[in-house]
Design a protein around this motif. Structure first.
Motif, PDB file in Angstrom:
ATOM      1  N   LEU A  95       0.821  -1.210   0.000  1.00  0.00           N
ATOM      2  CA  LEU A  95       0.000   0.000   0.000  1.00  0.00           C
ATOM      3  C   LEU A  95       0.856   1.262   0.000  1.00  0.00           C
ATOM      4  O   LEU A  95       0.417   2.321  -0.446  1.00  0.00           O
ATOM      5  CB  LEU A  95      -0.932   0.018   1.215  1.00  0.00           C
ATOM      6  N   ILE A  97       3.456   3.897  -1.160  1.00  0.00           N
ATOM      7  CA  ILE A  97       3.983   4.274  -2.469  1.00  0.00           C
ATOM      8  C   ILE A  97       5.026   5.376  -2.317  1.00  0.00           C
ATOM      9  O   ILE A  97       4.984   6.176  -1.390  1.00  0.00           O
ATOM     10  CB  ILE A  97       2.867   4.712  -3.442  1.00  0.00           C
ATOM     11  N   ASP A  99       6.970   8.692  -3.839  1.00  0.00           N
ATOM     12  CA  ASP A  99       6.754   9.785  -4.787  1.00  0.00           C
ATOM     13  C   ASP A  99       8.055  10.092  -5.526  1.00  0.00           C
ATOM     14  O   ASP A  99       9.059   9.418  -5.338  1.00  0.00           O
ATOM     15  CB  ASP A  99       6.186  11.019  -4.078  1.00  0.00           C
ATOM     16  N   ARG A 104       8.775   7.541   0.763  1.00  0.00           N
ATOM     17  CA  ARG A 104       7.683   6.556   0.765  1.00  0.00           C
ATOM     18  C   ARG A 104       6.711   7.004   1.851  1.00  0.00           C
ATOM     19  O   ARG A 104       6.632   6.411   2.924  1.00  0.00           O
ATOM     20  CB  ARG A 104       8.251   5.169   1.060  1.00  0.00           C
ATOM     21  N   TRP A 106       3.244   7.912   1.346  1.00  0.00           N
ATOM     22  CA  TRP A 106       1.832   7.889   0.995  1.00  0.00           C
ATOM     23  C   TRP A 106       1.311   6.465   0.976  1.00  0.00           C
ATOM     24  O   TRP A 106       2.046   5.537   0.663  1.00  0.00           O
ATOM     25  CB  TRP A 106       1.617   8.519  -0.381  1.00  0.00           C
ATOM     26  N   LEU A 107       0.033   6.332   1.276  1.00  0.00           N
ATOM     27  CA  LEU A 107      -0.653   5.043   1.180  1.00  0.00           C
ATOM     28  C   LEU A 107      -1.696   5.142   0.070  1.00  0.00           C
ATOM     29  O   LEU A 107      -2.427   6.126  -0.020  1.00  0.00           O
ATOM     30  CB  LEU A 107      -1.342   4.683   2.500  1.00  0.00           C
ATOM     31  N   ASP A 108      -1.741   4.124  -0.753  1.00  0.00           N
ATOM     32  CA  ASP A 108      -2.708   4.085  -1.846  1.00  0.00           C
ATOM     33  C   ASP A 108      -3.667   2.932  -1.602  1.00  0.00           C
ATOM     34  O   ASP A 108      -3.385   1.791  -1.942  1.00  0.00           O
ATOM     35  CB  ASP A 108      -1.989   3.916  -3.185  1.00  0.00           C
ATOM     36  N   PHE A 109      -4.793   3.253  -0.949  1.00  0.00           N
ATOM     37  CA  PHE A 109      -5.833   2.258  -0.716  1.00  0.00           C
ATOM     38  C   PHE A 109      -6.666   2.156  -1.990  1.00  0.00           C
ATOM     39  O   PHE A 109      -7.188   3.171  -2.464  1.00  0.00           O
ATOM     40  CB  PHE A 109      -6.723   2.655   0.464  1.00  0.00           C
ATOM     41  N   PRO A 110      -6.819   0.952  -2.547  1.00  0.00           N
ATOM     42  CA  PRO A 110      -7.546   0.819  -3.809  1.00  0.00           C
ATOM     43  C   PRO A 110      -9.010   1.252  -3.734  1.00  0.00           C
ATOM     44  O   PRO A 110      -9.589   1.639  -4.730  1.00  0.00           O
ATOM     45  CB  PRO A 110      -7.451  -0.669  -4.137  1.00  0.00           C
ATOM     46  N   VAL A 114      -8.517   8.895  -3.146  1.00  0.00           N
ATOM     47  CA  VAL A 114      -7.346   9.735  -2.880  1.00  0.00           C
ATOM     48  C   VAL A 114      -6.279   8.910  -2.157  1.00  0.00           C
ATOM     49  O   VAL A 114      -6.564   7.884  -1.559  1.00  0.00           O
ATOM     50  CB  VAL A 114      -7.727  10.956  -2.007  1.00  0.00           C
ATOM     51  N   LYS A 115      -5.063   9.402  -2.218  1.00  0.00           N
ATOM     52  CA  LYS A 115      -3.971   8.791  -1.459  1.00  0.00           C
ATOM     53  C   LYS A 115      -3.995   9.375  -0.045  1.00  0.00           C
ATOM     54  O   LYS A 115      -4.423  10.504   0.157  1.00  0.00           O
ATOM     55  CB  LYS A 115      -2.640   9.054  -2.148  1.00  0.00           C
ATOM     56  N   GLN A 117      -1.777  10.215   3.478  1.00  0.00           N
ATOM     57  CA  GLN A 117      -0.472  10.358   4.089  1.00  0.00           C
ATOM     58  C   GLN A 117      -0.622   9.969   5.564  1.00  0.00           C
ATOM     59  O   GLN A 117      -1.247  10.680   6.338  1.00  0.00           O
ATOM     60  CB  GLN A 117       0.061  11.780   3.956  1.00  0.00           C
TER      61      GLN A 117
END
Length: 185
Positions: A95, A97, A99, A104, A106-110, A114-115, A117
């Motif tokens: 999760l 990511i 930039d 590293r 940020w979290l990218d929840f599907p 939005v991402k 932090q």
């Protein structure tokens, strides 16, 4: 029905710090104006709309969170601490990511549009825990001794180091130390 609704909203407004809300809203509106100015050449209002929606969501969350009794909430300090640690640890999962700066952070929840932090969420847990630590020290009337400043200072330092090691984002990590320094002023 109308009277109950009015009384409910009046009660919510009575329990909030309206000056703080106004200052935050004014700063956010200024930020939205700056975003509009900086992105005008793109011929789209998408970023302004996103920031405006975030402001509206922030005001609603502020009103809701102002209804929570922090004394009652701080009794669950172990769970609050664990929540903060888990959010930081999520950075080293798929999760997390990176930039373009190599952070590293940020979290990218599907399932979210939005991402996220995690540092922003962990700042809230950190402030609640720090307030609990200071309240306990104040109950003992022992805030003036240097040895009692070690625990909150170690907490802030550990959070900074832990977050920085996993994310390489010193800017967000330094906030923990700045929050602590504000208390000593």
């Amino acid at each position: 029905m109308f009277r109950r609704s009015r009384d409910f909203f009046t009660d919510i407004l009575r329990q909030t710090d309206l000056v703080l809300l106004a200052l935050c809203a004014a700063a956010s509106l200024f930020g939205i104006l700056m975003v509009a100015s900086a992105t005008r050449y793109m011929h789209t209002w998408r970023l302004v709309a996103v920031q405006s929606a975030a402001l509206l969501l922030g005001v609603i969350l502020y009103l809701l969170v102002s209804q929570v009794d922090l004394n009652d909430l701080s009794k669950y300090w172990k769970w609050i601490f664990l929540t903060g640690i888990i959010f930081i640890l999520l950075l080293v999962t798929p999760l997390g990511i990176e930039d373009n700066t190599g952070n590293r952070a940020w979290l990218d929840f599907p399932f979210l549009p939005v991402k996220v932090q995690p540092a922003e969420i962990v700042k809230i847990t950190f402030i609640i825990l720090l307030a609990r630590q200071l309240a306990l020290l104040q109950e003992k009337k022992d805030l003036t001794r240097f040895s009692n400043v070690i625990q909150p200072t170690a907490h802030a330092g550990a959070m900074f180091v832990f977050y920085y090691i996993l994310s390489k984002d010193a800017g967000s990590g330094l906030v923990y130390l700045f929050v602590l320094s504000l208390i000593h002023i």
